[in-house]
Design a protein around this motif. Structure first.
Motif, PDB file in Angstrom:
ATOM      1  N   VAL A 176       0.859  -1.193   0.000  1.00 16.46           N
ATOM      2  CA  VAL A 176       0.000   0.000   0.000  1.00 16.46           C
ATOM      3  C   VAL A 176       0.892   1.239   0.000  1.00 16.46           C
ATOM      4  CG1 VAL A 176      -1.639   1.390   1.331  1.00 16.46           C
ATOM      5  CG2 VAL A 176      -1.939  -1.085   1.213  1.00 16.46           C
ATOM      6  N   ASP A 228      -0.190   5.038   0.169  1.00 15.11           N
ATOM      7  CA  ASP A 228      -1.310   5.980   0.196  1.00 15.11           C
ATOM      8  C   ASP A 228      -0.796   7.393  -0.073  1.00 15.11           C
ATOM      9  OD1 ASP A 228      -0.129   6.785   2.542  1.00 15.11           O
ATOM     10  OD2 ASP A 228      -1.654   5.929   3.846  1.00 15.11           O
ATOM     11  N   SER A 229      -1.693   8.378   0.007  1.00 13.26           N
ATOM     12  CA  SER A 229      -1.305   9.728  -0.419  1.00 13.26           C
ATOM     13  C   SER A 229      -0.180  10.286   0.445  1.00 13.26           C
ATOM     14  CB  SER A 229      -2.514  10.670  -0.399  1.00 13.26           C
ATOM     15  OG  SER A 229      -3.031  10.815   0.914  1.00 13.26           O
ATOM     16  N   TYR A 230      -0.174   9.936   1.720  1.00 14.47           N
ATOM     17  CA  TYR A 230       0.870  10.458   2.600  1.00 14.47           C
ATOM     18  C   TYR A 230       2.234   9.865   2.249  1.00 14.47           C
ATOM     19  CZ  TYR A 230       3.147  12.365   6.672  1.00 14.47           C
ATOM     20  OH  TYR A 230       3.988  13.076   7.483  1.00 14.47           O
ATOM     21  N   ARG A 287       3.589  11.167  -0.945  1.00 19.80           N
ATOM     22  CA  ARG A 287       4.147  12.506  -0.783  1.00 19.80           C
ATOM     23  C   ARG A 287       5.541  12.438  -0.167  1.00 19.80           C
ATOM     24  NH1 ARG A 287       3.552  17.672   2.313  1.00 19.80           N
ATOM     25  NH2 ARG A 287       3.483  16.430   4.200  1.00 19.80           N
ATOM     26  N   THR A 339      -3.598   2.177  -8.356  1.00 17.93           N
ATOM     27  CA  THR A 339      -4.290   2.864  -7.263  1.00 17.93           C
ATOM     28  C   THR A 339      -3.849   4.330  -7.157  1.00 17.93           C
ATOM     29  OG1 THR A 339      -4.467   0.775  -6.079  1.00 17.93           O
ATOM     30  CG2 THR A 339      -4.768   2.777  -4.778  1.00 17.93           C
ATOM     31  N   GLN A 394      -5.332   6.298 -10.013  1.00 16.04           N
ATOM     32  CA  GLN A 394      -6.776   6.466  -9.851  1.00 16.04           C
ATOM     33  C   GLN A 394      -7.107   7.520  -8.782  1.00 16.04           C
ATOM     34  OE1 GLN A 394      -8.892   2.867  -8.967  1.00 16.04           O
ATOM     35  NE2 GLN A 394     -10.704   3.587 -10.059  1.00 16.04           N
ATOM     36  N   MET A 395      -6.239   7.628  -7.797  1.00 11.92           N
ATOM     37  CA  MET A 395      -6.446   8.645  -6.764  1.00 11.92           C
ATOM     38  C   MET A 395      -6.108  10.047  -7.261  1.00 11.92           C
ATOM     39  SD  MET A 395      -4.840   6.947  -3.381  1.00 11.92           S
ATOM     40  CE  MET A 395      -5.583   8.034  -2.169  1.00 11.92           C
ATOM     41  N   GLY A 396      -5.626  10.114  -8.499  1.00  9.42           N
ATOM     42  CA  GLY A 396      -5.251  11.413  -9.040  1.00  9.42           C
ATOM     43  C   GLY A 396      -3.878  11.847  -8.578  1.00  9.42           C
ATOM     44  N   ARG A 397      -3.041  10.869  -8.295  1.00 14.46           N
ATOM     45  CA  ARG A 397      -1.761  11.166  -7.701  1.00 14.46           C
ATOM     46  C   ARG A 397      -0.730  10.143  -8.161  1.00 14.46           C
ATOM     47  NH1 ARG A 397       0.971  12.970  -3.258  1.00 14.46           N
ATOM     48  NH2 ARG A 397      -0.521  14.457  -2.485  1.00 14.46           N
ATOM     49  N   THR A 457      -5.930   0.931   0.561  1.00 16.65           N
ATOM     50  CA  THR A 457      -5.468   2.318   0.445  1.00 16.65           C
ATOM     51  C   THR A 457      -6.548   3.285   0.922  1.00 16.65           C
ATOM     52  OG1 THR A 457      -4.134   1.622  -1.449  1.00 16.65           O
ATOM     53  CG2 THR A 457      -4.410   3.992  -1.134  1.00 16.65           C
ATOM     54  N   SER A 499      -6.607   3.244   4.586  1.00 18.28           N
ATOM     55  CA  SER A 499      -5.445   3.956   5.104  1.00 18.28           C
ATOM     56  C   SER A 499      -5.728   5.465   5.159  1.00 18.28           C
ATOM     57  CB  SER A 499      -4.241   3.666   4.204  1.00 18.28           C
ATOM     58  OG  SER A 499      -3.049   4.062   4.808  1.00 18.28           O
ATOM     59  N   GLU A 500      -6.322   5.996   4.101  1.00 24.39           N
ATOM     60  CA  GLU A 500      -6.640   7.429   4.052  1.00 24.39           C
ATOM     61  C   GLU A 500      -7.672   7.805   5.125  1.00 24.39           C
ATOM     62  OE1 GLU A 500      -4.997   9.404   2.100  1.00 24.39           O
ATOM     63  OE2 GLU A 500      -4.198   8.073   0.566  1.00 24.39           O
ATOM     64  N   ARG A 551      -6.394   7.393   8.737  1.00 18.53           N
ATOM     65  CA  ARG A 551      -5.423   8.443   9.032  1.00 18.53           C
ATOM     66  C   ARG A 551      -6.151   9.729   9.418  1.00 18.53           C
ATOM     67  NH1 ARG A 551      -2.517   8.554   5.015  1.00 18.53           N
ATOM     68  NH2 ARG A 551      -0.638   7.754   5.954  1.00 18.53           N
ATOM     69  N   MET A 610      -9.947  18.456  -4.595  1.00 14.55           N
ATOM     70  CA  MET A 610      -8.554  18.055  -4.764  1.00 14.55           C
ATOM     71  C   MET A 610      -7.623  19.175  -4.296  1.00 14.55           C
ATOM     72  SD  MET A 610      -7.588  15.122  -5.726  1.00 14.55           S
ATOM     73  CE  MET A 610      -8.099  13.844  -6.839  1.00 14.55           C
ATOM     74  N   GLY A 662      -0.636  18.326   4.602  1.00 14.24           N
ATOM     75  CA  GLY A 662      -0.514  17.898   3.219  1.00 14.24           C
ATOM     76  C   GLY A 662      -1.245  16.613   2.868  1.00 14.24           C
ATOM     77  N   LEU A 663      -2.409  16.404   3.469  1.00 15.44           N
ATOM     78  CA  LEU A 663      -3.170  15.196   3.160  1.00 15.44           C
ATOM     79  C   LEU A 663      -4.216  15.500   2.100  1.00 15.44           C
ATOM     80  CD1 LEU A 663      -3.695  14.086   6.849  1.00 15.44           C
ATOM     81  CD2 LEU A 663      -1.813  13.553   5.338  1.00 15.44           C
ATOM     82  N   ALA A 705      -4.868  14.809  -0.924  1.00 13.01           N
ATOM     83  CA  ALA A 705      -5.494  13.827  -1.813  1.00 13.01           C
ATOM     84  C   ALA A 705      -6.389  12.867  -1.042  1.00 13.01           C
ATOM     85  CB  ALA A 705      -4.432  13.053  -2.573  1.00 13.01           C
ATOM     86  N   GLY A 706      -6.383  12.957   0.288  1.00 10.99           N
ATOM     87  CA  GLY A 706      -7.066  11.978   1.129  1.00 10.99           C
ATOM     88  C   GLY A 706      -8.507  11.678   0.757  1.00 10.99           C
ATOM     89  N   GLY A 746      -9.348  11.603  -3.222  1.00 13.40           N
ATOM     90  CA  GLY A 746      -8.656  10.439  -3.778  1.00 13.40           C
ATOM     91  C   GLY A 746      -9.370   9.152  -3.401  1.00 13.40           C
ATOM     92  N   THR A 747      -9.800   9.088  -2.151  1.00 19.47           N
ATOM     93  CA  THR A 747     -10.500   7.897  -1.662  1.00 19.47           C
ATOM     94  C   THR A 747     -11.792   7.661  -2.442  1.00 19.47           C
ATOM     95  OG1 THR A 747      -9.595   8.288   0.531  1.00 19.47           O
ATOM     96  CG2 THR A 747     -11.474   6.793   0.386  1.00 19.47           C
TER      97      THR A 747
END
Lengths: 125, 133
Positions: free
Chosen positions: A53, A55-57, A60, A88, A91-94, B40, B43-44, B47, B92, B99-100, B102-103, B106-107
Motif C-alpha cells: 500500500v 497511500d497519499s501520505y 508525498r 491505485t 486512480q487517486m489522481g496522484r 489504500t 489507510s486514508e 489516518r 482536490m 498535506g493530506l 489527496a485523502g 482520492g479515496t
C-alpha cells in the motif's frame, strides 16, 4: 535507522521492507537526507517492492525525499512500484510527481548513471 | 463472514486497519487491485480519524445488494471536530493538516460508493462500499 541504508559503491540502496507509520515515514525521509550528506552519495535508489500500500501520505514522502535528494545535488530513482499500487495511485489522481522511476533495482542503477543531478524523470536522459 | 470492528487510536492502527481490510477482501476473493484500492482507501480514512479526531473506529462488513452481488462495506467514524465545509474538503488539493490533500477526494475515486456525513462539533462518518467484479 528506521529503514536500513546500504552503501554500494557511490550509491545508497534503501529498501523499505515494512509498512511505515506517518511518524516513521518522516524519520525515514530525514535519515535518507542525512545519509546522502554524510556519505556524499552520487545517487540513491528507493526500493518499494515490498510495499503493498502506498497511500497519499507515503506517496508525498517518497516524492519529497527524491526531490530533496536532487536538490542536494545527488540523483534519486524509485524502483519496484507494484502494478496494483501504480493503478491505485493514478486512480487517486496522484502519481509520484516528477520523480524518476524504474521497474527494478538493476534498471534503477542503470538509470542513475544516465541522470543529471537536479533533474527528474521529465528532463533527464 | 462476520463483520469486524476495531478502534483507531494511534498511527499504528492505520496500518493494522488496512491489513485487516486486505485480509477480509482477500478472503472474499476480491482481486488484487481491488484489495489494494480498499486497503489504500482505509489507510486514508483511518489516518484522517487519527489526525483530526485523535480517535475513531472502523467497521467492516460483507454485504449483498438486491442482485445478490457481494460487496464489502466499510464505515469509519470519529468523534472529532467534524468538517465545517464538506464540499471544500472533497476538493482536490484542499487540506487543513500536513498535506493530506489527496485523502478524501482520492479515496472517493477508489471505491464504488462513497458517503460522508459530518456535523461541526460532533464528528465525521465516512461509508464506502466496493462491489466484487
Amino acid at each position: 535507522m528506521i529503514v536500513p541504508i546500504l552503501k554500494i559503491g557511490k550509491n545508497l540502496i534503501i529498501s523499505i521492507q515494512i509498512p511505515l507509520t506517518d511518524q516513521q515515514a518522516r524519520q525515514f525521509q530525514r535519515e535518507v537526507l542525512e545519509e546522502v550528506a554524510r556519505t556524499e552519495a552520487f545517487g540513491i535508489i528507493i526500493d518499494i517492492t515490498a510495499m503493498d500500500v502506498v497511500d497519499s501520505y507515503m506517496a508525498r514522502i517518497l516524492s519529497e525525499t527524491a526531490i530533496d535528494v536532487q536538490l542536494m545535488g545527488a540523483r534519486a530513482v524509485i524502483v519496484g512500484i507494484r502494478p496494483e499500487v501504480a493503478v491505485t495511485l493514478v486512480q487517486m489522481g496522484r502519481g509520484l510527481g516528477d520523480v524518476a522511476t524504474a521497474l527494478n533495482l538493476e534498471q534503477g542503477l542503470a538509470k542513475l548513471e544516465k541522470m543529471d543531478a537536479r533533474k527528474g524523470a521529465g528532463h533527464g536522459s | 463472514m462476520e463483520a469486524r470492528k476495531m478502534a483507531i487510536l494511534r498511527e499504528e492502527d492505520v496500518i493494522l486497519a488496512r491489513q485487516l481490510v486486505r485480509k477480509m477482501a482477500a478472503d472474499m476473493t476480491f482481486n488484487l487491485v481491488d484489495q489494494t484500492r480498499l486497503a489504500t482507501a482505509v489507510s486514508e480514512l483511518t489516518r484522517n480519524a487519527v489526525e483530526y479526531a485523535r480517535s475513531g473506529d472502523i467497521r467492516m462488513e460483507p454485504v449483498k445488494n438486491r442482485l445478490r452481488r457481494e460487496g464489502l462495506k466499510i464505515v469509519v467514524s470519529d468523534n472529532g471536530p467534524g468538517i465545517a465545509d464538506i464540499e471544500q474538503a472533497m476538493t482536490m488539493g484542499f487540506t487543513t493538516s500536513n498535506g493530506l490533500g489527496a485523502g478524501l477526494p482520492g479515496t472517493r475515486q477508489l471505491v464504488d460508493e462513497f458517503d460522508i456525513r459530518s456535523t461541526s462539533g460532533s464528528g465525521t462518518t465516512v461509508t464506502i462500499v466496493m462491489w466484487k467484479r
